[in-house]
Scaffold this active site. Structure first.
Site, PDB file in Angstrom:
ATOM      1  N   GLU A 102       0.849  -1.202   0.000  1.00 38.30           N
ATOM      2  CA  GLU A 102       0.000   0.000   0.000  1.00 38.30           C
ATOM      3  C   GLU A 102       0.881   1.247   0.000  1.00 38.30           C
ATOM      4  OE1 GLU A 102      -2.394   1.625  -0.783  1.00 38.30           O
ATOM      5  OE2 GLU A 102      -4.095   1.283   0.553  1.00 38.30           O
ATOM      6  N   ASP A 103       0.370   2.326  -0.534  1.00 38.91           N
ATOM      7  CA  ASP A 103       1.139   3.570  -0.555  1.00 38.91           C
ATOM      8  C   ASP A 103       1.138   4.259   0.805  1.00 38.91           C
ATOM      9  OD1 ASP A 103      -1.572   4.166  -0.726  1.00 38.91           O
ATOM     10  OD2 ASP A 103      -1.404   5.526  -2.434  1.00 38.91           O
ATOM     11  N   ASP A 106      -3.547   6.099   6.327  1.00 41.96           N
ATOM     12  CA  ASP A 106      -3.908   7.409   6.860  1.00 41.96           C
ATOM     13  C   ASP A 106      -4.865   7.185   8.035  1.00 41.96           C
ATOM     14  OD1 ASP A 106      -4.146  10.244   6.793  1.00 41.96           O
ATOM     15  OD2 ASP A 106      -5.813  10.152   5.413  1.00 41.96           O
ATOM     16  N   PHE A 155      -0.830  16.425   3.686  1.00 35.74           N
ATOM     17  CA  PHE A 155      -1.296  15.731   2.477  1.00 35.74           C
ATOM     18  C   PHE A 155      -0.119  15.664   1.516  1.00 35.74           C
ATOM     19  CE2 PHE A 155      -3.319  14.961  -1.534  1.00 35.74           C
ATOM     20  CZ  PHE A 155      -4.202  13.956  -1.188  1.00 35.74           C
ATOM     21  N   ARG A 168       1.153  11.927  -9.698  1.00 33.13           N
ATOM     22  CA  ARG A 168       1.612  10.568  -9.378  1.00 33.13           C
ATOM     23  C   ARG A 168       3.012  10.314  -9.927  1.00 33.13           C
ATOM     24  NH1 ARG A 168      -2.792   7.546  -7.456  1.00 33.13           N
ATOM     25  NH2 ARG A 168      -4.792   8.011  -8.404  1.00 33.13           N
TER      26      ARG A 168
HETATM   27  P1  IMP Z   1      -7.149   5.776   4.723  1.00 32.26           P
HETATM   28  O1  IMP Z   1      -8.308   4.878   4.436  1.00 32.26           O
HETATM   29  O2  IMP Z   1      -7.616   7.064   5.345  1.00 32.26           O
HETATM   30  O3  IMP Z   1      -6.087   5.116   5.574  1.00 32.26           O
HETATM   31  O4  IMP Z   1      -6.464   6.213   3.372  1.00 32.26           O
HETATM   32  C1  IMP Z   1      -6.683   5.499   2.240  1.00 32.26           C
HETATM   33  C2  IMP Z   1      -6.208   6.112   0.963  1.00 32.26           C
HETATM   34  O5  IMP Z   1      -6.332   7.530   0.920  1.00 32.26           O
HETATM   35  C3  IMP Z   1      -4.740   5.843   0.704  1.00 32.26           C
HETATM   36  O6  IMP Z   1      -4.537   4.541   0.210  1.00 32.26           O
HETATM   37  C4  IMP Z   1      -4.458   6.904  -0.337  1.00 32.26           C
HETATM   38  O7  IMP Z   1      -4.862   6.459  -1.611  1.00 32.26           O
HETATM   39  C5  IMP Z   1      -5.324   8.067   0.102  1.00 32.26           C
HETATM   40  N1  IMP Z   1      -4.517   9.034   0.882  1.00 32.26           N
HETATM   41  C6  IMP Z   1      -4.466   9.189   2.214  1.00 32.26           C
HETATM   42  N2  IMP Z   1      -3.621  10.172   2.572  1.00 32.26           N
HETATM   43  C7  IMP Z   1      -3.100  10.650   1.415  1.00 32.26           C
HETATM   44  C8  IMP Z   1      -2.139  11.684   1.117  1.00 32.26           C
HETATM   45  O8  IMP Z   1      -1.558  12.364   1.974  1.00 32.26           O
HETATM   46  N3  IMP Z   1      -1.878  11.866  -0.204  1.00 32.26           N
HETATM   47  C9  IMP Z   1      -2.461  11.154  -1.196  1.00 32.26           C
HETATM   48  N4  IMP Z   1      -3.351  10.175  -0.964  1.00 32.26           N
HETATM   49  C10 IMP Z   1      -3.676   9.935   0.334  1.00 32.26           C
HETATM   50 MG    MG Z   2      -4.070   3.936  -1.859  1.00 31.80          MG
END
Ligand code: IMP
Ligand code: MG
Length: 177
Positions: A102-103, A106, A155, A168
């Protein structure tokens, strides 16, 4: 360092060289941990694509790759936790050693969904490798086995991560200031 890209000011947080070194370290660790296993890299599209492409070249253990597309409803900078599968695996992962690539984690809501979804497919093992973790924003606890970098609550964009589908292709990770 600050750069001007597409009329946005971007501050470099993790340089190309910093990313390269850490990805190589993660690959070396995974090569040891997955030696003799049946590794399936489960790449979460689209954000993890660059990370996965670099990481796999540092893993010496034999592996296969599967891709999963996810989209979460919500505004452009925060997930709602309601996740939709837009692309599913092409092969069963039952009894195989699945590593989610995963990237960024968050809030953790997307990862929680993924872990539940994949656990139901009965893999032999299920682990997570995330390039980035933003602990300040965590809303649910998810086990993260391999973490590239822990970052503050900004972000971030680049190296696969987008802002409204753009940026990207930046070779580094930065934040829009
Ligand atoms: P989560 O469900 O809040 O943990 O985040 C899920 C998705 O939100 C990640 O897999 C990213 O694709 C996107 N995301 C969260 N934070 C960032 C950020 O700082 N930059 C870009 N994409 C983000
Ligand atoms: Mg993602």
């Amino acid at each position: 360092m600050r750069l001007n890209i597409n009329d946005r000011t971007v501050e470099v947080l993790l340089s190309e060289e910093t990313l390269r070194q850490r990805v190589a370290e993660l690959g070396a660790q995974l090569s040891v941990d997955y030696a003799g296993k049946d590794l399936v890299m489960l790449v979460v599209l689209k954000g993890s694509m660059l990370f996965a492409a670099d990481l796999c070249r540092h893993i010496t253990a034999p592996l296969s790759m599967e891709f999963m597309g996810l989209s979460s409803y919500g505004d452009s900078t925060e997930t709602s936790g309601e996740v939709q599968v837009t692309l599913d695996l092409t092969k069963p992962v039952k009894h195989r050693d699945v590593l989610i690539v995963e990237d960024i984690v968050d809030t953790g809501l997307t990862m929680r969904y993924l872990l539940k979804n994949l656990a139901a497919r009965e893999p032999a093992s299920l682990k997570v490798c995330t390039l980035l973790e933003k602990p300040e924003r965590k809303r649910v606890e998810v086990p993260l086995d391999y973490v590239g970098f822990v970052i503050p609550d900004h972000f971030v964009i680049g190296y696969g991560l987008d802002l409204d589908q753009k940026f990207r292709n930046l070779p580094f990770i930065g934040r829009v200031v």
